[in-house]
Design a protein around this motif. Sequence first.
Motif, short mmCIF file in Angstrom:
data_model
loop_
_atom_site.label_atom_id
_atom_site.label_comp_id
_atom_site.label_asym_id
_atom_site.label_seq_id
_atom_site.Cartn_x
_atom_site.Cartn_y
_atom_site.Cartn_z
N UNK A 1 54.06 22.83 43.86
CA UNK A 1 52.77 23.51 43.76
C UNK A 1 51.68 22.51 43.39
N UNK A 2 50.55 22.69 44.00
CA UNK A 2 49.42 21.82 43.71
C UNK A 2 48.75 22.33 42.43
N UNK A 3 48.66 21.47 41.46
CA UNK A 3 47.98 21.86 40.24
C UNK A 3 46.58 21.28 40.27
N UNK A 4 45.64 22.16 40.25
CA UNK A 4 44.25 21.75 40.30
C UNK A 4 43.58 22.25 39.03
N UNK A 5 42.97 21.33 38.33
CA UNK A 5 42.31 21.71 37.10
C UNK A 5 41.17 22.68 37.41
N UNK A 6 41.07 23.76 36.64
CA UNK A 6 40.00 24.71 36.90
C UNK A 6 38.64 24.07 36.65
N UNK A 7 37.75 24.31 37.55
CA UNK A 7 36.39 23.78 37.38
C UNK A 7 35.56 24.81 36.64
N UNK A 8 34.42 24.39 36.17
CA UNK A 8 33.53 25.31 35.48
C UNK A 8 33.12 26.45 36.41
N UNK A 9 32.87 26.11 37.66
CA UNK A 9 32.47 27.13 38.64
C UNK A 9 33.59 28.15 38.84
N UNK A 10 34.84 27.69 38.94
CA UNK A 10 35.96 28.61 39.10
C UNK A 10 36.13 29.49 37.87
N UNK A 11 35.97 28.90 36.69
CA UNK A 11 36.09 29.67 35.45
C UNK A 11 35.00 30.74 35.39
N UNK A 12 33.81 30.36 35.75
CA UNK A 12 32.68 31.32 35.73
C UNK A 12 32.93 32.44 36.74
N UNK A 13 33.42 32.09 37.89
CA UNK A 13 33.71 33.08 38.93
C UNK A 13 34.77 34.07 38.43
N UNK A 14 35.81 33.54 37.78
CA UNK A 14 36.86 34.39 37.23
C UNK A 14 36.30 35.33 36.16
N UNK A 15 35.41 34.82 35.33
CA UNK A 15 34.78 35.65 34.30
C UNK A 15 33.97 36.79 34.92
N UNK A 16 33.24 36.49 35.99
CA UNK A 16 32.43 37.52 36.66
C UNK A 16 33.32 38.60 37.29
N UNK A 17 34.41 38.19 37.90
CA UNK A 17 35.33 39.15 38.50
C UNK A 17 35.95 40.02 37.42
N UNK A 18 36.33 39.41 36.32
CA UNK A 18 36.90 40.15 35.19
C UNK A 18 35.90 41.16 34.64
N UNK A 19 34.62 40.76 34.58
CA UNK A 19 33.60 41.63 34.02
C UNK A 19 33.39 42.90 34.86
N UNK A 20 33.55 42.81 36.17
CA UNK A 20 33.30 43.99 37.01
C UNK A 20 34.57 44.73 37.39
N UNK A 21 35.72 44.20 36.99
CA UNK A 21 36.97 44.85 37.37
C UNK A 21 37.20 46.10 36.53
N UNK A 22 37.94 47.02 37.09
CA UNK A 22 38.27 48.26 36.41
C UNK A 22 39.78 48.33 36.27
N UNK A 23 40.22 48.52 35.09
CA UNK A 23 41.65 48.64 34.83
C UNK A 23 42.06 50.10 34.96
N UNK A 24 43.24 50.36 35.50
CA UNK A 24 43.71 51.75 35.57
C UNK A 24 43.88 52.33 34.17
N UNK A 25 43.57 53.59 34.03
CA UNK A 25 43.69 54.25 32.73
C UNK A 25 45.15 54.40 32.35
N UNK A 26 45.97 54.69 33.33
CA UNK A 26 47.39 54.85 33.06
C UNK A 26 48.18 54.50 34.30
N UNK A 27 49.46 54.84 34.26
CA UNK A 27 50.33 54.57 35.41
C UNK A 27 49.91 55.45 36.59
N UNK A 28 50.12 54.96 37.78
CA UNK A 28 49.81 55.75 38.97
C UNK A 28 50.87 55.49 40.03
#
Length: 85
Positions: free
Chosen positions: A43-70
């Motif tokens: 596997x290629x290990x690529x150090x996360x860049x600031x831009x990738x970290x920021x992008x991940x934070x934005x995706x996390x901020x708008x994501x919705x977690x399921x309330x329960x099992x479905x």
Amino acid sequence: MDGDTDHSKCGREGSARLKKRAAENDVSMEEEVRRILARSVQPHTKAPTHQNSRRAELIEAISVRPIGAFDLKAITDEIWNGRTL
């Protein structure tokens, strides 16, 4: 034309490059192939860049977690059967 096909010419050139590379690394051609294959599937290990970290934070901020099992199968069955949720 000397009767060589492109395939046989490429095969000889590839073998010559492999032989040279193996000699440079002081191993057999077979061992050199093993090393090449082992490196190609690691596997290629690529150090996360600031831009990738920021992008991940934005995706996390708008994501919705399921309330329960479905039951995903039940949901897709409803969609395929033309019923809505």
